[in-house]
Design a protein around this motif. Structure first.
Motif, PDB file in Angstrom:
ATOM      1  N   GLN A  16       0.802  -1.202  -0.052  1.00 43.68           N
ATOM      2  CA  GLN A  16      -0.052   0.029   0.087  1.00 43.68           C
ATOM      3  C   GLN A  16       1.007   1.139   0.058  1.00 43.68           C
ATOM      4  O   GLN A  16       0.366   2.442   0.087  1.00 43.68           O
ATOM      5  CB  GLN A  16      -0.874   0.126   1.125  1.00 43.68           C
ATOM      6  CG  GLN A  16      -1.892  -1.203   1.175  1.00 43.68           C
ATOM      7  CD  GLN A  16      -2.623  -1.152   0.172  1.00 43.68           C
ATOM      8  OE1 GLN A  16      -3.290  -0.100  -0.379  1.00 43.68           O
ATOM      9  NE2 GLN A  16      -3.054  -2.266  -0.479  1.00 43.68           N
ATOM     10  N   HIS A  17       2.068   1.067   0.127  1.00 43.67           N
ATOM     11  CA  HIS A  17       3.127   2.111   0.251  1.00 43.67           C
ATOM     12  C   HIS A  17       3.729   2.363  -1.274  1.00 43.67           C
ATOM     13  O   HIS A  17       3.743   1.608  -2.067  1.00 43.67           O
ATOM     14  CB  HIS A  17       4.223   1.986   0.991  1.00 43.67           C
ATOM     15  CG  HIS A  17       3.751   1.596   2.546  1.00 43.67           C
ATOM     16  ND1 HIS A  17       3.193   2.646   3.238  1.00 43.67           N
ATOM     17  CD2 HIS A  17       3.671   0.375   3.018  1.00 43.67           C
ATOM     18  CE1 HIS A  17       2.896   1.881   4.143  1.00 43.67           C
ATOM     19  NE2 HIS A  17       3.280   0.616   4.492  1.00 43.67           N
ATOM     20  N   PRO A  18       3.977   3.840  -1.443  1.00 41.62           N
ATOM     21  CA  PRO A  18       4.614   3.951  -2.689  1.00 41.62           C
ATOM     22  C   PRO A  18       5.928   3.408  -3.178  1.00 41.62           C
ATOM     23  O   PRO A  18       6.769   2.964  -2.324  1.00 41.62           O
ATOM     24  CB  PRO A  18       5.016   5.541  -2.643  1.00 41.62           C
ATOM     25  CG  PRO A  18       4.449   6.104  -1.540  1.00 41.62           C
ATOM     26  CD  PRO A  18       4.191   4.859  -0.502  1.00 41.62           C
ATOM     27  N   THR A  20       9.329   2.916  -5.745  1.00 39.97           N
ATOM     28  CA  THR A  20      10.043   3.771  -6.601  1.00 39.97           C
ATOM     29  C   THR A  20      10.790   2.917  -7.538  1.00 39.97           C
ATOM     30  O   THR A  20      11.227   1.900  -7.099  1.00 39.97           O
ATOM     31  CB  THR A  20      10.820   4.836  -5.906  1.00 39.97           C
ATOM     32  OG1 THR A  20      11.670   4.000  -5.014  1.00 39.97           O
ATOM     33  CG2 THR A  20      10.147   5.826  -4.973  1.00 39.97           C
ATOM     34  N   TRP A  27       6.121   4.747  -8.537  1.00 37.46           N
ATOM     35  CA  TRP A  27       5.293   3.715  -8.587  1.00 37.46           C
ATOM     36  C   TRP A  27       4.246   3.759  -7.371  1.00 37.46           C
ATOM     37  O   TRP A  27       4.525   3.850  -6.403  1.00 37.46           O
ATOM     38  CB  TRP A  27       5.696   2.486  -9.061  1.00 37.46           C
ATOM     39  CG  TRP A  27       6.409   2.150 -10.188  1.00 37.46           C
ATOM     40  CD1 TRP A  27       7.921   2.392 -10.648  1.00 37.46           C
ATOM     41  CD2 TRP A  27       5.752   1.482 -11.370  1.00 37.46           C
ATOM     42  NE1 TRP A  27       8.115   2.165 -11.736  1.00 37.46           N
ATOM     43  CE2 TRP A  27       7.055   1.752 -12.302  1.00 37.46           C
ATOM     44  CE3 TRP A  27       4.495   1.061 -11.579  1.00 37.46           C
ATOM     45  CZ2 TRP A  27       6.572   1.358 -13.404  1.00 37.46           C
ATOM     46  CZ3 TRP A  27       4.256   0.779 -13.012  1.00 37.46           C
ATOM     47  CH2 TRP A  27       5.322   0.615 -13.784  1.00 37.46           C
ATOM     48  N   ARG A  28       3.037   3.735  -7.733  1.00 41.86           N
ATOM     49  CA  ARG A  28       2.017   3.555  -6.866  1.00 41.86           C
ATOM     50  C   ARG A  28       0.732   2.518  -7.051  1.00 41.86           C
ATOM     51  O   ARG A  28       0.746   2.327  -8.236  1.00 41.86           O
ATOM     52  CB  ARG A  28       1.301   4.786  -6.684  1.00 41.86           C
ATOM     53  CG  ARG A  28       1.734   6.089  -5.903  1.00 41.86           C
ATOM     54  CD  ARG A  28       1.031   6.887  -5.304  1.00 41.86           C
ATOM     55  NE  ARG A  28       1.147   7.794  -4.317  1.00 41.86           N
ATOM     56  CZ  ARG A  28       1.501   7.371  -2.895  1.00 41.86           C
ATOM     57  NH1 ARG A  28       1.412   6.298  -2.479  1.00 41.86           N
ATOM     58  NH2 ARG A  28       1.839   8.422  -2.303  1.00 41.86           N
ATOM     59  N   GLN A  29       0.614   1.841  -6.056  1.00 39.34           N
ATOM     60  CA  GLN A  29      -0.503   0.621  -6.426  1.00 39.34           C
ATOM     61  C   GLN A  29      -1.851   1.240  -6.140  1.00 39.34           C
ATOM     62  O   GLN A  29      -2.235   1.850  -5.145  1.00 39.34           O
ATOM     63  CB  GLN A  29      -0.323  -0.416  -5.343  1.00 39.34           C
ATOM     64  CG  GLN A  29      -1.279  -1.605  -5.529  1.00 39.34           C
ATOM     65  CD  GLN A  29      -1.017  -2.773  -4.653  1.00 39.34           C
ATOM     66  OE1 GLN A  29      -0.215  -2.782  -3.926  1.00 39.34           O
ATOM     67  NE2 GLN A  29      -1.696  -3.763  -4.969  1.00 39.34           N
ATOM     68  N   PHE A  35      -0.848  -1.055 -11.270  1.00 39.59           N
ATOM     69  CA  PHE A  35       0.104  -0.064 -10.632  1.00 39.59           C
ATOM     70  C   PHE A  35       0.391   0.944 -11.618  1.00 39.59           C
ATOM     71  O   PHE A  35       0.330   0.818 -12.788  1.00 39.59           O
ATOM     72  CB  PHE A  35       1.388  -0.885 -10.409  1.00 39.59           C
ATOM     73  CG  PHE A  35       1.337  -2.216  -9.663  1.00 39.59           C
ATOM     74  CD1 PHE A  35       1.608  -2.051  -8.339  1.00 39.59           C
ATOM     75  CD2 PHE A  35       0.619  -3.097  -9.928  1.00 39.59           C
ATOM     76  CE1 PHE A  35       1.530  -3.344  -7.449  1.00 39.59           C
ATOM     77  CE2 PHE A  35       0.588  -4.381  -9.142  1.00 39.59           C
ATOM     78  CZ  PHE A  35       0.981  -4.346  -7.984  1.00 39.59           C
TER      79      PHE A  35
END
Length: 100
Positions: A16-18, A20, A27-29, A35
């Motif tokens: 749930q965390h960014p 990189t 990148w983010r989910q 993604f």
């Protein structure tokens, strides 16, 4: 880069965390199977998980390809967003000039 294991299997561990990646992509989910990548705050593309494949799309939602792992899919987007090298650009111009 965060340590994360994701596969196309349902129930895979997801962060749930960014996350990189190199080449300036962050990148983010966005969902359990999506993604999203940004480059300096601008949308760069996304990866969707579809059964046993990770499908990569660029910033215009054009499909780049399908890969067996999230890491391979993310690398494909990094490669697709990398500016062309001078050598590759000269080769492209030479090929195009022969077609005329």
């Amino acid at each position: 880069m965060s340590s994360i294991h994701t596969s196309a299997r349902p129930g895979a561990l997801l962060s749930q965390h960014p996350m990189t990646e190199g080449a300036g992509l962050a990148w983010r989910q966005a969902d359990h199977d999506v993604f999203v990548a940004t480059n300096e705050g601008e949308f760069a593309g996304f990866v969707t998980v579809d059964r046993n494949a990770h499908v990569v799309h660029d910033s215009h939602s054009r499909r780049i390809g399908s890969y067996p792992t999230l890491a391979a899919a993310r690398q494909a987007l990094v490669d697709a967003t990398r500016p062309p090298s001078r050598r590759r650009e000269r080769l492209r111009r030479r090929i195009l000039s022969r077609r005329r």
